[in-house]
Write a protein that holds these residues in place. Structure first.
Motif, PDB file in Angstrom:
ATOM      1  N   ARG A 390       0.825  -1.203   0.000  1.00  0.00           N
ATOM      2  CA  ARG A 390       0.000   0.000   0.000  1.00  0.00           C
ATOM      3  C   ARG A 390       0.865   1.262   0.000  1.00  0.00           C
ATOM      4  O   ARG A 390       0.448   2.297  -0.509  1.00  0.00           O
ATOM      5  N   ILE A 391       2.065   1.156   0.551  1.00  0.00           N
ATOM      6  CA  ILE A 391       2.909   2.358   0.675  1.00  0.00           C
ATOM      7  C   ILE A 391       3.383   2.874  -0.700  1.00  0.00           C
ATOM      8  O   ILE A 391       3.190   4.047  -1.019  1.00  0.00           O
ATOM      9  N   GLN A 394       0.576   4.453  -2.366  1.00  0.00           N
ATOM     10  CA  GLN A 394       0.254   5.737  -1.748  1.00  0.00           C
ATOM     11  C   GLN A 394       1.135   6.841  -2.335  1.00  0.00           C
ATOM     12  O   GLN A 394       0.644   7.906  -2.717  1.00  0.00           O
ATOM     13  N   PHE A 395       2.438   6.588  -2.440  1.00  0.00           N
ATOM     14  CA  PHE A 395       3.345   7.610  -2.982  1.00  0.00           C
ATOM     15  C   PHE A 395       3.003   7.919  -4.441  1.00  0.00           C
ATOM     16  O   PHE A 395       2.917   9.087  -4.838  1.00  0.00           O
ATOM     17  N   THR A 448      -3.749   8.936   0.796  1.00  0.00           N
ATOM     18  CA  THR A 448      -3.006   8.488   1.980  1.00  0.00           C
ATOM     19  C   THR A 448      -3.802   7.349   2.624  1.00  0.00           C
ATOM     20  O   THR A 448      -4.986   7.491   2.918  1.00  0.00           O
ATOM     21  N   VAL A 449      -3.124   6.223   2.832  1.00  0.00           N
ATOM     22  CA  VAL A 449      -3.821   4.997   3.247  1.00  0.00           C
ATOM     23  C   VAL A 449      -4.612   5.216   4.539  1.00  0.00           C
ATOM     24  O   VAL A 449      -5.775   4.823   4.650  1.00  0.00           O
TER      25      VAL A 449
END
Lengths: 628, 340
Positions: A390-391, A394-395, A448-449
């Motif tokens: 997920r990161i 997200q970016f 943003t998660v």
């Protein structure tokens, strides 16, 4: 029979005959195999596919290709048909890109009307808590149908703008492959008929996303919906290939890439996405079809009796979502990039100023298209994919904000110190910016998660994407309809009704959008037929519903205006907006062959306010007789 | 320069008004905060709202100012100022937003880590979604429940799964949500901070009755929670049929099967035991223990006529033990006797 001289009638007959052939074929095969003769779903699938071919044969979209196979010459016919009234060309196969553009746009508007009407039905239901007018099953079918018909309508609207405008703007006589162009339009019609026919096959309850296992278990309507989408997808693929070749090979002399009208850049970025991503939604829906009828367990981890029978291993639910969103996220940029191109195209004309930062805007379209391919899993932050993945998503998602911001700032730079006029197209362009601003600014909290874990699957998302669709497509599309109406029909629309349309839809949409965002923050879930009044969202729903009706009314005003003005409106000048773009340097309505002689590009496209600057150097013999 | 000052004043005014409104009104935009996670979510959301308010004011401010000041005067057919762009500005409004979004992405990463990290001494609750029911199991205590009971101020890890289609566990006051996916188990960590009653609302479309896929949540003081655990762990006092009644409740059977003879998605259970019924394929059978067991484990195998288009989750065999099946059958049988 006069009526059979219309291609669309022959096509529909062909679709009915083809569908019947498919049903009979499957039944016969089952009889021969000693199975019970009638099985609805496989019969319906084969019927739908042969029906689509039947439509294309009936309408005549394949005729020239069949003749080529037989070694016959098929000289290109230009102009309206000689043996029947001129209007019939709009209901039959015609190879002129302007006719095809109008066919796309009008069909798109029809589908948007159908989809909007469906929304009004369930919005009426949602005005009150409890169930008053429709049952839960109907509600579920309606919101899925609203979504997918709207998407088809938007894709057709995009096709309309690109087909009509791109050849005109680059000085080409037509698209590179006129027969493919006609094929690309007409394949949408059996597709749309199939999608809408899902209503009569039990509907379906998955929404337009068709997530399995629900779609594997859903009523048969889901099958009609998925096959219809498949056909519309074929249109996207052949249409985008056509656009890219046309832009790459057929630009007027002197028109380098950075001297193209800015809309053409948007068309290129859109076409790149369509050409490379559409296959994935086709694939993912096809896999669901195969899982339903052949029992291949791609997605459903709980094996059905059929799957056990054929020995399938259990499937993976999340795999579908990856395949689906790999198209369906970039698809939203297909919907909005042309609209953002319209905004950039019209602002300089009505501000009487050069487009601020042309290259930055052009490249931001490409940047959005490319970054858009790397963000699909932000639809899946709660879906149960690998948590650390997920990161990076997200970016990547947050990065989309940067080129989008460049567009906003450049638009502001374009109107700054201009001399602004406010006819209807300009009002819609400015309204589009304000609405797209709501859509854009509500985006990052979904990116943003942490915050998306709250906002996902709520009406916040509903508000967010309706604002991006209205700001990125609906408002600019309406602006384009009014702006190029005189070039297409030779008459002017009614300015007063145009302004009435705008001043109804703008506040209507703002109320609807902000209302959706507000009830979403308070806990209103997506796709529910009934809600808990304890959340404090009852009044919000009344506001949203009333606003929905105002929007619907405003669109009827536009349709009345355009339909009336096309026949009775005042005769339009060649260049009512004092535009520098090539299509405004020739008479209204645009002649069959657009440009009597080729022109040469000698300057920058948006040099408003620079004395003596020329963009298009027309051969004098092709210039309009009376410029005003 | 005069124009830049004017527009700056306008933007500042809109921004400050929006910030003032957010300062007093932000909490009213959202349900109450009832978990530790909700504070992280709201803090990040609030910070983004302040930036959004400024950016909104920036664009709308420039637009409003331009409409008024740069509108074309009647009779003026001239053009605007001629300039094509400004590379410095373009670089600034590319790099500055890049920095801002990266800042939020980094911040969001930290917050995500904060709200997903396990603590020692977690309470484990297994959550199973089915159409259209939530079932909660406390494996450390051997308890099953149709309502979610949680102790306040202690981290709970919800281990989410589903037996049929995708569902999503969401209590708005706790903020965070997670899909319950068939074939997988996904954790969701929640530390409730306020005692009280809440509702789980399924957030992923899951078919006909998605709107009503709700379950009660009760957040209790630790002592009350322990008392509840004790009361649940006491051996069942009633007979097999009473155990079955409890199981029917917990597993959501009663969402589709009535026990009073009224019509619902599936056949009623009242008075069916021992009855002769026609199946969808035209054959006739007697409803007995073996038929009921088979229909719970493999509902598609022998469908009663009139219910061909209804699909019951095919997976109860995986969540019900042999003893559970006996109890459920005993319960349905007990409903049959009432009729006579």
């Amino acid at each position: 029979m006069v009526i059979f001289s219309l291609g669309i009638i022959r096509g529909i007959v062909g679709q009915i005959v083809g569908t019947a052939v498919g049903l009979i074929l499957v039944t016969l095969i089952r009889l021969l195999m000693g199975l019970p003769a009638w099985k609805a779903e496989p019969a319906m699938i084969i019927g739908a596919l042969i029906g689509a071919v039947g439509f294309m044969i009936g309408v005549g979209a394949l005729s020239d290709w069949f003749k080529w196979m037989g070694g016959k010459e098929t000289p290109m016919h230009h102009g309206p048909p000689t043996d029947k009234p001129a209007w019939t060309r709009y209901f039959s196969v015609d190879y002129n890109h302007k006719v095809i553009g109008v066919q796309y746009a009008v069909t798109g508007i029809l589908l948007v009307l159908v989809a909007g009407s469906l929304a009004l039905i369930f919005r009426t239901e949602l005005a009150q808590t409890g169930l008053q007018y429709i049952e839960a099953a109907t509600f579920n079918t309606l919101f899925g149908m609203h979504g997918i018909v709207m998407i088809a309508g938007i894709l057709l609207g995009v096709g309309g703008m690109i087909n009509y405008l791109v050849p005109l703007m680059i000085g080409a006589s037509d698209m590179a492959f006129p027969r493919l162009n006609a094929f690309g339009f007409w394949i949408n019609v059996p597709g749309a008929i199939l999608v809408i026919s899902a209503l009569f096959m039990g509907g379906w309850d998955t929404g337009w996303t068709g997530y399995p296992p629900l779609s594997v278990l859903a009523p048969m309507g889901v099958q009609a919906f998925m096959l219809g989408v498949y056909l519309v997808g074929i249109s996207s693929i052949v249409g985008s290939a056509n656009t890219l070749v046309t832009v790459a090979k057929m630009r007027a002399p002197g028109m380098s890439w950075f001297r193209m009208p800015i809309f053409v850049w948007a068309a290129v970025a859109t076409s790149i996405i369509q050409l490379t991503a559409t296959q994935l939604i086709g694939l993912s829906f096809l896999m669901v079809t195969v899982e339903r009828v052949l029992g291949m367990g791609f997605f459903n981890p709980v094996l059905t009796a059929h799957a056990i029978e054929v020995g399938s291993p259990p499937g993976n639910v999340v795999l579908f979502q990856h395949l689906f969103w790999f198209y369906s996220h970039p698809a939203v940029y297909v919907f909005i990039l042309p609209g953002l191109g319209i905004i950039s195209e019209l602002l300089p004309v009505f501000a009487r100023k050069p487009l601020f930062g042309y290259k930055w805007i052009a490249l931001s379209s490409l940047a959005i298209a490319l970054v858009g391919f790397l963000v699909w899993a932000h639809h899946m932050f709660t879906a149960g994919m690998e948590p650390f993945l997920r990161i990076p998503f997200q970016f990547a998602t947050m990065l989309v904000a940067v080129p989008t911001g460049v567009k906003f700032f450049s638009w502001v730079g374009t109107i700054w110190r201009g001399k602004l006029e406010f006819p209807t197209p300009m009002l819609f362009v400015l309204g589009a910016i304000s609405v797209f601003l709501i859509g854009g600014l509500t985006g990052p909290p979904n990116g943003t998660v942490t915050t998306d874990l709250y906002l996902h699957d709520t009406y916040w998302i509903v508000g967010h994407f309706h604002a991006t669709m209205f700001g990125g497509f609906i408002f600019p599309f309406f602006a384009a309809l009014y702006y190029w109406f005189p070039k297409a029909t030779g008459r002017m629309y009614n300015e007063r009704l145009g302004k009435l349309h705008f001043w109804l839809i703008l506040p209507g949409f703002w109320v609807q959008s902000l209302g959706q965002i507000a009830v979403g923050l308070l806990g209103m879930r997506r796709r529910i037929a009934d809600y808990d009044p304890a959340l404090g969202i009852q009044n919000g729903h009344v506001w949203i519903t009333v606003a929905g009706y105002v929007i619907g009314l405003s669109v009827l005003v536009m349709i009345y205006n355009l339909a009336w003005s096309a026949r009775k409106g005042p005769v339009a000048a060649a260049n009512p907006w004092r535009s520098r773009s090539p299509e405004f340097q020739i008479p209204s309505p645009i002649p069959e062959h657009s440009y009597a002689e080729a022109f040469v590009i000698t300057g920058e496209p948006y040099d408003y306010g620079l004395p003596g600057a020329t963009y298009v150097a027309m051969n004098p013999s092709a210039a309009p007789a009376a410029a005003d | 320069m005069k124009h830049l000052l004017g527009v700056s004043a306008l933007i500042a005014a809109i921004t400050l008004a929006a910030w003032a409104w957010l300062g007093t009104g932000f909490d009213k935009l959202l349900p109450i905060r009832a978990s530790e996670e909700s504070f992280y979510v709201d803090r990040l959301l609030g910070m983004q709202f302040y930036v959004i308010a400024f950016l909104f004011a920036l664009i709308i401010g420039f637009m409003l100012y331009s409409f008024i000041v740069f509108r074309r005067r009647p009779g003026d057919d001239g053009d605007g100022d001629h300039f094509h762009g400004n590379t410095t500005l373009e670089v600034v409004w590319t790099v500055v937003p890049l920095g801002v979004v990266l800042y939020f992405a980094v911040l969001g990463t930290g917050y995500l880590s904060d709200i997903t990290s396990p603590e020692t001494d977690e309470l484990v609750v297994e959550v199973t979604g089915s159409q259209w029911n939530w079932r909660f199991d406390y494996p450390e205590y051997g308890i099953s429940s149709a309502e979610l009971f949680l102790p306040v101020n202690r981290q709970t890890v919800l281990e989410l799964t589903s037996i049929d289609v995708i569902h999503s566990f969401w209590v708005p006051e706790f903020r965070v949500k997670q899909d319950a996916v068939p074939g997988m188990v996904h954790p969701l960590r929640i530390t409730p901070t306020e005692t009280g009653a809440y509702v789980v609302r399924c957030a992923e479309i899951c078919g006909l009755d998605h709107s009503y896929m709700l379950a009660d949540v009760s957040v209790m003081e630790t002592a009350d929670f322990d008392a509840w655990l004790q009361s649940q762990m006491a051996p069942p006092t009633g007979g097999l049929a009473e155990v079955g009644a409890e199981l029917a409740q917990v597993n959501g059977c009663l969402g589709c099967h009535s026990i009073d003879g009224s019509e619902n998605t599936g056949p009623t259970w009242l008075g069916i035991y021992g009855e002769e019924v026609y199946l969808a394929d035209g054959s006739e059978i007697i409803i007995d223990d073996a038929y009921l067991r088979a229909s719970i484990i493999d509902p598609g195998s022998q469908i009663v006529a009139g219910f061909e288009n209804v699909s019951m989750p095919a997976n109860f065999g995986a969540v019900l033990s042999d003893a559970d099946l006996d109890a459920l059958v005993a319960y349905i049988a007990s409903l049959g006797k009432d009729k006579e």
